[in-house]
Design an enzyme around this catalytic site. Sequence first.
Site: not given
Length: 646
Positions: A336, A365, A383, A385, A387, A467, A513
């Site tokens: 992000c 991670r 990911q 991902d 945004h 979420k 996200h």
Amino acid sequence: MESIQVSIQGGRSQAFPKGISAKAAIEKLKGAVPPEVFAVKANGVEKDLLAPLETDAALQPLAFDSPEGKEIYRHSSTHIMAQAVKECFPTAQLTIGPAIEEGFFYDFSFDRPFTPEDLESIEKRAKAIIASNLTVTRLEMSKSEAIEYFRQRGEHYKVELLEGIPDDQVSLYQQGEFVDLCRGPHVPSTGHIKAFKILTSAGAYWRGDERNPMLQRLYGTSFPSEEALQAHLDNLEEIKRRDHRKLGKDLDLFSIQDETGPGLILWHPKGAQIRLLIENFWREQHLANQYELVYSPHVARLDLWKTSGHVDFYKENMFTPMPVESSEYQLKPMNCPFHIMVYKSHLRSYRDLPIRYGELGTVYRYERSGVLHGLMRVRGFTQDDAHLFCRPDQLAEEVQKVLKFTTFMLGTFGFTEFKMFLSTRPEKAVGTLEQWDQATLALEAALKDGGYPYQEDPGEGVFYGPKIDVKIQDALGRSWQCSTIQIDFNNPQRFGLTYVGEDGKTHQPIMIHRALLGSIERFFGILLEHYGGAFPAWLAPVQVLVLPISEKHQAYGQQVEKKLRGEGCRVALDLRNEKIGLKIREGEKAKVPFMIVVGDREAEAEMVSVRQRNGKNLGTMSIIDVVTLIRDDMPEAVRKGSFLFE
RNA sequence: GCUGGCGUAGCUCAAUCGGUAGAGCAGCGGUUUUGUAAACCGCAGGUCGGAGGUUCGAUUCCUCUCGCCAGCUCCA
């Protein structure tokens, strides 16, 4: 005597004396209690068959075929297991033992772990308890009496549990000499459990807290028939056979090696080919749906992660920062902040919004060593991902588009069963209540407008916003969380994101996200298990295997291979000096969707013989027919190249 | 991270109650020239996860360590 009205499942009601048992009422109303029925719901409340009815009641007989019945059945089963343990090992102390999804467990405090031999003798004992068909009776007593009772029996965990119960009156259940604190209800006698099996033992912490003593947990399951139990055990075997770690090795898709490091994936050529197909499809779809794709680095100044709040809120999952010259850098745990920095790179107008930045972003991670699991839980993963930055008035629509996109993407990969969860404000949260309400309403509206059934998960949201999580169901009925759609009003504020509104003033955008597949690694693992390694042709690393029968046919085989390759097929040619039976066997083991056998007949006719995976002979056809065969196997969206679902 | 189990050839697995290990498959060489799930013969392949200790001698016993598996906790 006072009388009450009792009916069964909406049938006609009849008057009975108050205090009549559910069992007696059913016998009077229907002649007999069906043998498979072992409990009832009275006005929606689960009760023992022998429970006295005190008010008018609408009864619903419960058997194993209902979720409530299943739970009661398994709960009674775990009592039987506990009784067997107490009989085999009188020093073991009882703690708790609930029913779970596929069976039950019971935690015991014991001075050593149970061995496989222990499990055998416990199971034997449990079966004897079932065979002797002990009556299960409910006892009621005051809390203090119960505490005294368990204290005398040396059941200290039960005493601790009781002390935490607010009610003055508690219930206990007894079968033979065995008594356990329990809310109930239960089956009327142990003989109702028809098929019983203890599966495994494992350690578990008292009350799930790792600072508490470790208990010995026994897992088991039970079914109304041996056949149903066997079917369940077969299913467990099937799950083992389909384990992505095993398939990944067998099919040579990926590896995780000691020297490289735990939780870090090496993608072998075939696995990488499948991943590439997934990623290509993903990128195509995102471009078609007005996402812009970006790239970001794998490390960044630690300060960036301080601004984003990760250093404060996510530190335990981050790798240790590394010193670089005079500052510190951090391996990225999230994408992000980078997308935010792209947004911030220049002034934005309300006309620019929504802005959608997507990236297959690899993050790292730090996961505790005990939680790593194949591709499902790793330390480095990518990911899918994105945004989205939007105005408040665009929020609901954007969320809805994402939901549509999600079901479309997952559907293309063969997942059609979804469960959606709406997670609301947790205790530890940033942002005003108004912001939370607004965002939660937007998510709710998107779910409702899209006609998606969902469950609420109160308090399960992220600290920065509510979420929606989407869980998919695989071929074996297991669910997996992939997609997540999170609203964030924290980061726009932390990073000072703005856009110039129609009014000429600056406003703060809302950020969403979202990940559709979740992580490529996990999604790949799920796909692998879903298909049991037999990927559909559009994802198979090798779509067609060309098998010349002998050396004489190699030249024709090469021709066929070249032509198929020219048509865009992923094709392999087996020129080894081996018998056709062996080549086919190996093709089957590699789960190649189509095999082509070429010999004299085919070479002469300039045709090919096609064999489908799992043995079906599709006969002789032209090479172009094979190309069509593969193309027809593709989902529409893949065939078209891009697919606008709006 | 915690509890328990496990770590032997590329893979799947044997064996050694302490005297440095064996099979099948895979690999390599040869014979065979093959019609829809395993042709035959031969060869080669292991610091028995790593380090330390006990011992005349350790893959075997002990300690530590790394990793894997199941579960707890957590999660994409």
